[in-house]
Design a protein around this motif. Structure first.
Motif, PDB file in Angstrom:
ATOM      1  N   ILE A  58     107.926 -23.082  45.926  1.00 13.22           N
ATOM      2  CA  ILE A  58     108.344 -22.726  47.281  1.00 13.22           C
ATOM      3  C   ILE A  58     107.265 -21.882  47.972  1.00 13.22           C
ATOM      4  O   ILE A  58     107.060 -21.989  49.180  1.00 13.22           O
ATOM      5  CB  ILE A  58     109.715 -22.025  47.250  1.00 13.22           C
ATOM      6  CG1 ILE A  58     110.335 -21.972  48.618  1.00 13.22           C
ATOM      7  CG2 ILE A  58     109.654 -20.654  46.672  1.00 13.22           C
ATOM      8  CD1 ILE A  58     111.764 -22.377  48.663  1.00 13.22           C
ATOM      9  N   LEU A 104     107.036  -9.414  49.991  1.00 12.03           N
ATOM     10  CA  LEU A 104     106.258  -9.968  48.883  1.00 12.03           C
ATOM     11  C   LEU A 104     104.818 -10.154  49.331  1.00 12.03           C
ATOM     12  O   LEU A 104     104.568 -10.532  50.488  1.00 12.03           O
ATOM     13  CB  LEU A 104     106.815 -11.339  48.471  1.00 12.03           C
ATOM     14  CG  LEU A 104     108.307 -11.397  48.134  1.00 12.03           C
ATOM     15  CD1 LEU A 104     108.752 -12.851  47.963  1.00 12.03           C
ATOM     16  CD2 LEU A 104     108.607 -10.615  46.861  1.00 12.03           C
ATOM     17  N   ASN A 128     107.297  -9.650  38.223  1.00  8.84           N
ATOM     18  CA  ASN A 128     107.979 -10.273  37.095  1.00  8.84           C
ATOM     19  C   ASN A 128     107.069 -11.326  36.468  1.00  8.84           C
ATOM     20  O   ASN A 128     106.420 -12.103  37.182  1.00  8.84           O
ATOM     21  CB  ASN A 128     109.290 -10.920  37.556  1.00  8.84           C
ATOM     22  CG  ASN A 128     110.314  -9.877  37.971  1.00  8.84           C
ATOM     23  OD1 ASN A 128     110.420  -8.833  37.335  1.00  8.84           O
ATOM     24  ND2 ASN A 128     111.047 -10.142  39.034  1.00  8.84           N
ATOM     25  N   THR A 145     111.581 -16.076  39.015  1.00  6.03           N
ATOM     26  CA  THR A 145     112.240 -17.329  39.426  1.00  6.03           C
ATOM     27  C   THR A 145     111.287 -18.247  40.187  1.00  6.03           C
ATOM     28  O   THR A 145     111.517 -19.449  40.267  1.00  6.03           O
ATOM     29  CB  THR A 145     113.471 -17.045  40.318  1.00  6.03           C
ATOM     30  OG1 THR A 145     113.062 -16.276  41.449  1.00  6.03           O
ATOM     31  CG2 THR A 145     114.554 -16.308  39.559  1.00  6.03           C
TER      32      THR A 145
HETATM   33  P1  AMP Z   1     111.047 -13.376  41.292  1.00  9.19           P
HETATM   34  O1  AMP Z   1     112.486 -13.371  40.863  1.00  9.19           O
HETATM   35  O2  AMP Z   1     110.277 -12.174  40.861  1.00  9.19           O
HETATM   36  O3  AMP Z   1     110.362 -14.682  40.910  1.00  9.19           O
HETATM   37  O4  AMP Z   1     111.063 -13.284  42.864  1.00  9.19           O
HETATM   38  C1  AMP Z   1     111.135 -14.374  43.707  1.00  9.19           C
HETATM   39  C2  AMP Z   1     111.550 -13.851  45.030  1.00  9.19           C
HETATM   40  O5  AMP Z   1     111.286 -14.828  46.007  1.00  9.19           O
HETATM   41  C3  AMP Z   1     113.041 -13.516  45.126  1.00  9.19           C
HETATM   42  O6  AMP Z   1     113.196 -12.153  45.476  1.00  9.19           O
HETATM   43  C4  AMP Z   1     113.540 -14.460  46.219  1.00  9.19           C
HETATM   44  O7  AMP Z   1     114.533 -13.889  47.029  1.00  9.19           O
HETATM   45  C5  AMP Z   1     112.261 -14.742  46.983  1.00  9.19           C
HETATM   46  N1  AMP Z   1     112.258 -15.992  47.733  1.00  9.19           N
HETATM   47  C6  AMP Z   1     112.620 -17.220  47.304  1.00  9.19           C
HETATM   48  N2  AMP Z   1     112.464 -18.133  48.264  1.00  9.19           N
HETATM   49  C7  AMP Z   1     111.980 -17.478  49.349  1.00  9.19           C
HETATM   50  C8  AMP Z   1     111.616 -17.860  50.672  1.00  9.19           C
HETATM   51  N3  AMP Z   1     111.725 -19.129  51.101  1.00  9.19           N
HETATM   52  N4  AMP Z   1     111.163 -16.906  51.523  1.00  9.19           N
HETATM   53  C9  AMP Z   1     111.055 -15.626  51.118  1.00  9.19           C
HETATM   54  N5  AMP Z   1     111.375 -15.201  49.877  1.00  9.19           N
HETATM   55  C10 AMP Z   1     111.844 -16.110  49.001  1.00  9.19           C
END
Ligand code: AMP
Length: 112
Positions: free
Chosen positions: A5, A40, A85, A93
């Motif tokens: 993504i 982020l 992470n 994720t």
């Molecule tokens: P992690 O769990 O450390 O991999 O963090 C991934 C982060 O990406 C999570 O906090 C999600 O809420 C965020 N995330 C996922 N998709 C999007 C998106 N389209 N735009 C902004 N943040 C996202």
């Protein structure tokens, strides 16, 4: 590395609330904020996580932290938590390196 993504956000295929962009990185608000401030910072280079970095990424990694700090200062933050992470069990994720910057509420320790 397969497309994630975040690579789609970098290419502009998927929109984001952009806070900063340059040749090396992009910063944007997290879509599911875990604190009043949650953004982020990601490299444009497709790095999976900290297991995937090498000494040649040294300047890039410090750049990501400096960009995150620049945004924090612009937001007048006096404290924040940074989270990276690495691996599914840690909570990762999205398998494209990203640094979380969280602020605006009291943080607990240890993190869950
Ligand atoms: P992690 O769990 O450390 O991999 O963090 C991934 C982060 O990406 C999570 O906090 C999600 O809420 C965020 N995330 C996922 N998709 C999007 C998106 N389209 N735009 C902004 N943040 C996202």
């Amino acid at each position: 590395m397969s497309s994630t993504i975040f690579s789609k956000i970098i290419s502009g295929e998927i929109p984001c609330e952009k806070l900063y962009e340059d040749d090396l990185c992009l910063a944007f608000n997290d879509i599911a904020p875990q604190a009043p401030v949650h953004y982020l910072v990601i490299p444009k280079k497709p790095i999976i996580n900290l297991l995937d970095i090498s000494p040649t990424d040294k300047d890039l990694l410090s750049h990501l932290i400096l960009v995150g700090k620049k945004i924090a200062v612009k937001k007048n933050l006096s404290y924040w938590r940074t989270v990276i992470n690495t691996g599914e069990e840690s909570g990762q994720t999205v398998f494209h390196l990203h640094i979380h910057f969280l602020s605006g509420r009291a943080m607990k320790w240890p993190p869950g």
